[in-house]
Design an enzyme around this catalytic site. Sequence first.
Site, PDB file in Angstrom:
ATOM      1  N   ASP A  54       4.402 -73.667 -16.077  1.00  0.00           N
ATOM      2  CA  ASP A  54       5.362 -74.763 -16.031  1.00  0.00           C
ATOM      3  C   ASP A  54       5.943 -74.887 -17.430  1.00  0.00           C
ATOM      4  O   ASP A  54       5.245 -75.247 -18.377  1.00  0.00           O
ATOM      5  CB  ASP A  54       4.657 -76.074 -15.623  1.00  0.00           C
ATOM      6  CG  ASP A  54       5.639 -77.232 -15.526  1.00  0.00           C
ATOM      7  OD1 ASP A  54       6.846 -77.009 -15.756  1.00  0.00           O
ATOM      8  OD2 ASP A  54       5.201 -78.357 -15.219  1.00  0.00           O
ATOM      9  N   LYS A  91      15.115 -81.423 -20.489  1.00  0.00           N
ATOM     10  CA  LYS A  91      14.847 -81.915 -21.844  1.00  0.00           C
ATOM     11  C   LYS A  91      15.616 -81.117 -22.886  1.00  0.00           C
ATOM     12  O   LYS A  91      16.241 -81.692 -23.767  1.00  0.00           O
ATOM     13  CB  LYS A  91      13.353 -81.826 -22.175  1.00  0.00           C
ATOM     14  CG  LYS A  91      12.429 -82.048 -21.007  1.00  0.00           C
ATOM     15  CD  LYS A  91      12.113 -83.496 -20.780  1.00  0.00           C
ATOM     16  CE  LYS A  91      11.359 -83.637 -19.470  1.00  0.00           C
ATOM     17  NZ  LYS A  91      10.800 -84.936 -19.271  1.00  0.00           N
ATOM     18  N   TRP A 148       0.699 -83.569 -16.226  1.00  0.00           N
ATOM     19  CA  TRP A 148       1.876 -84.336 -15.803  1.00  0.00           C
ATOM     20  C   TRP A 148       1.556 -84.935 -14.440  1.00  0.00           C
ATOM     21  O   TRP A 148       1.016 -84.266 -13.568  1.00  0.00           O
ATOM     22  CB  TRP A 148       3.072 -83.387 -15.718  1.00  0.00           C
ATOM     23  CG  TRP A 148       4.350 -84.024 -15.267  1.00  0.00           C
ATOM     24  CD1 TRP A 148       4.915 -85.172 -15.745  1.00  0.00           C
ATOM     25  CD2 TRP A 148       5.232 -83.527 -14.258  1.00  0.00           C
ATOM     26  NE1 TRP A 148       6.099 -85.418 -15.094  1.00  0.00           N
ATOM     27  CE2 TRP A 148       6.319 -84.421 -14.173  1.00  0.00           C
ATOM     28  CE3 TRP A 148       5.219 -82.411 -13.418  1.00  0.00           C
ATOM     29  CZ2 TRP A 148       7.376 -84.245 -13.301  1.00  0.00           C
ATOM     30  CZ3 TRP A 148       6.276 -82.230 -12.541  1.00  0.00           C
ATOM     31  CH2 TRP A 148       7.341 -83.135 -12.484  1.00  0.00           C
TER      32      TRP A 148
END
Length: 406
Positions: free
Chosen positions: A218, A254, A136
């Site tokens: 993460d 999300k 990311w």
Amino acid sequence: VFREVPQAAPVAVFKLSQDFSNDQFPKKVNLGVGAYRTDEGQPWVLPVVKKVEKIIVHDDRLNHEYLPILGLPEFRSSASKIALGDDSPAIQENRVGAVQCLGGTGALKMGAEFLRRFYNGNNNTKTPVYVSAPTWENHNAVFANAGFEDIRSYKYWDAEKRGLDFAGFLGDLESCPEHSIFVLHACAHNPTGTDPTHEQWKQIADTMMRRNLFVFFDSAYQGFASGSLDKDAWAVRYFVSMDFEMLCAQSFSKNFGLYNERVGNLTIVARDADNLKRILSQMEMIVRTTWSNPPSQGARIVAITLNSSELFTEWKDNVKTMADRVLLMRAQLKAKLQALGTPGTWDHITEQIGMFSFTGLNPKQVEYMVKERHVYLMASGRINMCGLTTKNIDYVAESIHEAVTK
Ligand code: PLP
């Protein structure tokens, strides 16, 4: 006084969305930003979120007083339980704590700030921090901004075989300096959509334990990889069961569709309850000078949902709806490319999991897609599968075909 300020580069994914908004082409498609869209191409407020928002509005006991510095207690504990499991021995041993943060980004930031100050010595800016290659786009910068000077990458993606470079990954775990920090994607790796298998995770954990490496998970897509929250937390729970002291940054952007509410949690698994108490006291100091105390709305929505068995079941259904639509789009895109006879193999589209697919399109082909076809995707070739709908999928498949064959 600001005459010398240089122009910073735009953030790629936000710039892409801006370019998309400015584009007047009727068939334009946005496959850039990592947000869920319905089959009508619209953002989706989860039905369970709408329900809980009504509960909050009608609850006269709630107010807008400051939350505690570390955040809403019932949010922090239920969020950690989602990651570690209801029956986690570490939770029962009172050595798991959490900090409510501003999104997953805030949780990474808090973790990075804490590690820089206290991991393995004070103000340890020299500890190498390893992020996956690729990762990311914000990982490097978050750790660098927290003061880490030595950000490196570990091998992850084998472009040729379009899969995990497991030997390379293990090799980097073996050859890195002891006590290095590793940022690991808990599930649905962004951007490759490729996760290690359970057996591979076990080897990763063994090597990290033997070499005294620090794991910082993460977890931004729990529920999106398999549709099941428990399955997607397998790696995190395995590491906890192996007795790692670790951090896990969780994002609810999300899986709750709460992107702009900034709901995140930093779960801390400490050696023991006393150690946890001291860690949390220092976390309080860092939060106090960063955002002082967090916002409440998103955390309340998540906490109310997770603490009611009925709402929790409804949420899991909502997550599955999103995950299933992604699976359908994967199958359809692959089938369409195969029907068009687009050169190359497209099995990776259905083999990859989560929100993203790493298409393998090269920068020139990506440029063609954006400039000639008005299909917006990241320069890396990453596409957000949620941007595909039954209405635009033919157009996207034809665009990929053209980009590859022109
Ligand atoms: N980590 C990864 C891997 C992500 O993909 C994202 C968001 O795209 C985040 C963290 C940040 O999540 P949030 O939007 O909650 O800050």
